[in-house]
Motif scaffolding. Structure first.
Motif, PDB file in Angstrom:
ATOM      1  N   LEU A   3      56.147  22.355  58.329  1.00  0.00           N
ATOM      2  CA  LEU A   3      55.890  23.114  57.111  1.00  0.00           C
ATOM      3  C   LEU A   3      56.822  24.317  57.008  1.00  0.00           C
ATOM      4  O   LEU A   3      57.240  24.888  58.012  1.00  0.00           O
ATOM      5  CB  LEU A   3      54.447  23.613  57.099  1.00  0.00           C
ATOM      6  CG  LEU A   3      53.361  22.556  57.028  1.00  0.00           C
ATOM      7  CD1 LEU A   3      51.993  23.231  57.081  1.00  0.00           C
ATOM      8  CD2 LEU A   3      53.479  21.734  55.764  1.00  0.00           C
ATOM      9  N   GLN A   7      54.161  27.932  53.504  1.00  0.00           N
ATOM     10  CA  GLN A   7      53.044  27.018  53.712  1.00  0.00           C
ATOM     11  C   GLN A   7      52.314  27.337  55.017  1.00  0.00           C
ATOM     12  O   GLN A   7      51.089  27.264  55.087  1.00  0.00           O
ATOM     13  CB  GLN A   7      53.529  25.556  53.698  1.00  0.00           C
ATOM     14  CG  GLN A   7      53.867  25.041  52.330  1.00  0.00           C
ATOM     15  CD  GLN A   7      55.288  25.353  51.881  1.00  0.00           C
ATOM     16  OE1 GLN A   7      55.882  26.338  52.272  1.00  0.00           O
ATOM     17  NE2 GLN A   7      55.835  24.502  51.026  1.00  0.00           N
ATOM     18  N   SER A  36      55.324  20.464  49.623  1.00  0.00           N
ATOM     19  CA  SER A  36      55.395  21.592  48.696  1.00  0.00           C
ATOM     20  C   SER A  36      54.042  22.297  48.743  1.00  0.00           C
ATOM     21  O   SER A  36      53.083  21.798  49.340  1.00  0.00           O
ATOM     22  CB  SER A  36      55.677  21.096  47.280  1.00  0.00           C
ATOM     23  OG  SER A  36      54.567  20.344  46.804  1.00  0.00           O
ATOM     24  N   VAL A  37      53.957  23.441  48.102  1.00  0.00           N
ATOM     25  CA  VAL A  37      52.679  24.169  48.078  1.00  0.00           C
ATOM     26  C   VAL A  37      51.605  23.317  47.408  1.00  0.00           C
ATOM     27  O   VAL A  37      50.473  23.250  47.877  1.00  0.00           O
ATOM     28  CB  VAL A  37      52.840  25.533  47.372  1.00  0.00           C
ATOM     29  CG1 VAL A  37      51.496  26.217  47.211  1.00  0.00           C
ATOM     30  CG2 VAL A  37      53.789  26.428  48.151  1.00  0.00           C
ATOM     31  N   LEU A  40      50.583  20.547  49.784  1.00  0.00           N
ATOM     32  CA  LEU A  40      49.747  21.101  50.852  1.00  0.00           C
ATOM     33  C   LEU A  40      48.334  21.342  50.339  1.00  0.00           C
ATOM     34  O   LEU A  40      47.354  21.034  51.020  1.00  0.00           O
ATOM     35  CB  LEU A  40      50.350  22.408  51.383  1.00  0.00           C
ATOM     36  CG  LEU A  40      49.496  23.155  52.405  1.00  0.00           C
ATOM     37  CD1 LEU A  40      49.282  22.326  53.670  1.00  0.00           C
ATOM     38  CD2 LEU A  40      50.121  24.500  52.739  1.00  0.00           C
ATOM     39  N   THR A  41      48.227  21.874  49.132  1.00  0.00           N
ATOM     40  CA  THR A  41      46.912  22.116  48.538  1.00  0.00           C
ATOM     41  C   THR A  41      46.117  20.823  48.423  1.00  0.00           C
ATOM     42  O   THR A  41      44.926  20.784  48.751  1.00  0.00           O
ATOM     43  CB  THR A  41      47.062  22.787  47.158  1.00  0.00           C
ATOM     44  OG1 THR A  41      47.754  24.026  47.325  1.00  0.00           O
ATOM     45  CG2 THR A  41      45.713  23.048  46.510  1.00  0.00           C
ATOM     46  N   CYS A  55      41.739  27.773  48.692  1.00  0.00           N
ATOM     47  CA  CYS A  55      43.203  27.633  48.681  1.00  0.00           C
ATOM     48  C   CYS A  55      43.834  28.776  47.895  1.00  0.00           C
ATOM     49  O   CYS A  55      44.841  29.354  48.321  1.00  0.00           O
ATOM     50  CB  CYS A  55      43.621  26.290  48.087  1.00  0.00           C
ATOM     51  SG  CYS A  55      43.291  24.879  49.152  1.00  0.00           S
ATOM     52  N   LYS A  59      46.444  31.559  49.331  1.00  0.00           N
ATOM     53  CA  LYS A  59      47.764  31.763  48.719  1.00  0.00           C
ATOM     54  C   LYS A  59      47.937  33.218  48.310  1.00  0.00           C
ATOM     55  O   LYS A  59      48.990  33.820  48.527  1.00  0.00           O
ATOM     56  CB  LYS A  59      47.930  30.861  47.490  1.00  0.00           C
ATOM     57  CG  LYS A  59      48.059  29.399  47.803  1.00  0.00           C
ATOM     58  CD  LYS A  59      48.103  28.608  46.503  1.00  0.00           C
ATOM     59  CE  LYS A  59      47.874  27.147  46.707  1.00  0.00           C
ATOM     60  NZ  LYS A  59      47.802  26.417  45.430  1.00  0.00           N
TER      61      LYS A  59
END
Length: 95
Positions: A3, A7, A36-37, A40-41, A55, A59
């Protein structure tokens, strides 16, 4: 590919919040795909049962914002660079 830094910060914030165990952090850190973000989410929500609010809070904490300021923030490759610039300026202004 492991990552990216941003991330990893999100994952670390979730661990600090008590939402991920050390084993889960290690598994996510060694994730074979470049996430990507947004990806990952999705992984966090689908595989680790992390809510969208959790999440969002992670962030926000990773970029130093309150969650309500982050609701319309779009993450891109430039986000991490911009965040680093803002944090540098903030550190300088407080010095």
């Amino acid at each position: 590919m492991p990552l990216a830094k941003f991330q990893l910060q999100i994952v670390a914030k979730l661990a600090e919040m008590g939402r991920l165990t050390e084993e889960q952090v290690a598994a996510l850190s060694a994730h074979p795909e470049d996430l990507s973000v947004e990806a990952l989410t999705r992984v966090l929500q689908d595989e680790y049962r992390i809510s969208s609010w959790q999440c969002l809070v992670a962030k926000a904490r990773a970029v130093g914002l309150a969650p309500y300021n982050l609701t319309h923030y779009r993450f891109s490759a430039r986000s991490e660079e911009h965040t680093s610039e803002l944090q540098s300026r903030e550190t300088i202004s407080y010095a």
